[in-house]
Scaffold this motif. Structure first.
Motif, mmCIF file in Angstrom:
data_model
loop_
_atom_site.group_PDB
_atom_site.id
_atom_site.type_symbol
_atom_site.label_atom_id
_atom_site.label_comp_id
_atom_site.label_asym_id
_atom_site.label_seq_id
_atom_site.Cartn_x
_atom_site.Cartn_y
_atom_site.Cartn_z
ATOM 1 N N SER A 1 18.130 13.202 -43.491
ATOM 2 C CA SER A 1 17.613 14.419 -44.012
ATOM 3 C C SER A 1 16.545 13.777 -45.193
ATOM 4 O O SER A 1 17.305 12.924 -46.119
ATOM 5 C CB SER A 1 17.783 15.345 -43.661
ATOM 6 N N THR B 1 13.751 18.467 -45.028
ATOM 7 C CA THR B 1 13.441 18.418 -43.385
ATOM 8 C C THR B 1 15.339 18.259 -42.822
ATOM 9 O O THR B 1 16.333 18.026 -42.664
ATOM 10 C CB THR B 1 12.869 16.791 -42.623
ATOM 11 N N ASP C 1 18.078 17.223 -40.140
ATOM 12 C CA ASP C 1 18.694 15.950 -39.610
ATOM 13 C C ASP C 1 17.903 15.848 -38.445
ATOM 14 O O ASP C 1 17.921 16.070 -37.557
ATOM 15 C CB ASP C 1 20.316 16.654 -39.767
ATOM 16 N N ALA D 1 11.881 11.288 -45.179
ATOM 17 C CA ALA D 1 12.684 10.885 -44.097
ATOM 18 C C ALA D 1 11.960 9.918 -42.977
ATOM 19 O O ALA D 1 13.099 8.853 -42.676
ATOM 20 C CB ALA D 1 12.577 12.517 -43.141
#
Length: 283
Positions: free
Chosen positions: A111, A149, A151, A189
Motif C-alpha cells: 500500500s 490506499t 492493502d 501504489a
C-alpha cells in the motif's frame, strides 16, 4: 496550475538572476505536468529559493526534470512502463551484452501512504478531544495529515512481507488537498504494485533518438528481457572521447521459471541468481 508555475519560476528566476530564456525551456515537456493541484508552502527563518520549492512540487507529483538533446530543460511524469505504448524498440544488436548489469531493485509495496497539509500543532492522544474517533485522535498526534490506499491482495499473495510505501514529510512544500493526496497515493501504489529494477547498459553505437523519460521496449537474451519488456529511460550518458554511450532503464522485475528464480547473466564466468529481493553471486 503546475505548468504555468514551472514556467514562471524558471523564466523569471523567482525574482533572481538565474532566469532561463523561453527557448531554453521545453514547452512540450512542461505541458505534460499535471494541470492543477493544491499545494501549501511553509516558511521559516531559513531562506527558500524558488528552485528548491519547484523541486519539491515536482517530487509531490512524481515528476522529473532533465536536460534534453536540444539543450533545453525538459519535464515529465513517471508512469509504469508496462502500461505505456513504447515509442522505440531495441534488441540485442543495439547493446554490448556483457555490459548489462542490475543497478538497484525496488521491492513491491502492499500500500502507499502520502502526507499532505501539515497540522499547525499536534496533540497527544490523551489530550485530544475524547468525542473524536480513535483514528482521528491518532491522526492528531502526527505532524501532517495522510492519505492511504488499501492493502493490495495481489502484492501480498506474491510477498506477504511487502512493506508500505511511505512518502511522508519530504519537505516544506506539501500537497494541500485531500483529493490530490489520495490521487497521488493511488499513483504511488500503482508504481509499487510490482518489484522494479534499474539496469545499466552500454550501447553498441550512439542512439540519439533515446531521451530521458521515454518508454522503449527491449528484447534480448539477458536478464528478464527474453520476451521483451517495456522500460523507462532514466539516464542517457555519452563519452565521446572513449566512443562509449550508455543508458539506465527502469522496468518491472519479471520473475521466470518454475521456482520463480530470475537468472541474471553477468560478465565473465560469474552468474547472479536472485529472487527479486537480493542476489547470490556464483563464481
Amino acid at each position: 496550475d503546475l505548468p504555468s508555475c514551472v514556467s514562471q519560476v524558471l523564466l523569471d528566476g523567482g525574482g533572481g538572476s538565474g532566469a532561463l530564456l523561453s527557448a531554453e525551456l521545453d514547452a512540450v515537456g512542461v505541458a505534460k505536468l499535471p494541470a492543477t493541484f493544491g499545494v501549501g508552502v511553509l516558511s521559516d527563518l531559513n531562506p527558500r529559493t524558488s528552485d528548491s520549492i519547484l523541486l519539491e512540487l515536482l517530487r509531490a507529483v512524481k515528476a522529473w526534470r532533465a536536460p534534453n538533446r536540444m539543450g533545453q530543460l525538459s519535464f515529465g511524469v513517471i508512469s509504469p512502463p508496462e502500461l505505456l505504448t513504447p515509442t522505440d524498440y531495441l534488441t540485442a544488436e543495439d547493446f554490448v551484452l556483457d555490459s548489462i548489469k542490475p543497478v538497484s531493485t525496488l521491492m513491491a509495496a502492499k500500500s502507499a501512504v502520502i502526507s499532505y497539509r501539515p497540522y499547525n500543532q499536534t496533540q497527544a492522544y490523551a489530550n485530544s478531544n475524547p468525542t473524536l474517533t480513535p483514528a482521528q485522535r491518532q491522526d492528531l498526534e502526527q505532524p501532517y495529515r495522510t492519505a492511504s490506499t488499501p492493502d493490495s491482495a495481489s502484492v501480498l499473495a506474491a510477498d506477504p512481507s511487502a512493506p508500505v510505501a511511505l512518502r511522508l514529510g519530504t519537505g516544506q512544500t506539501c500537497l494541500d488537498s485531500e483529493q490530490d493526496a489520495q490521487k497521488q497515493a493511488g499513483l504511488e501504489a500503482l508504481w509499487r504494485s510490482v518489484p522494479r529494477r534499474t539496469d545499466s547498459m552500454q550501447l553498441a553505437y550512439p542512439v540519439p533518438r533515446l531521451v530521458v523519460g521515454q518508454c522503449v521496449r527491449m528484447t534480448m537474451p539477458v536478464l528478464d528481457y527474453d520476451n521483451g519488456k517495456n522500460v523507462i529511460v532514466a539516464a542517457v550518458r555519452a563519452d565521446d572521447g572513449r566512443a562509449q554511450h550508455s543508458i539506465e532503464v527502469i522496468g518491472a522485475l519479471t520473475q521466470v521459471g518454475g521456482d520463480d528464480l530470475l537468472v541474471q547473466a553477468s560478465t565473465g564466468d560469474r552468474m547472479l541468481v536472485g529472487d527479486g529481493t537480493g542476489t547470490i553471486q556464483i563464481d
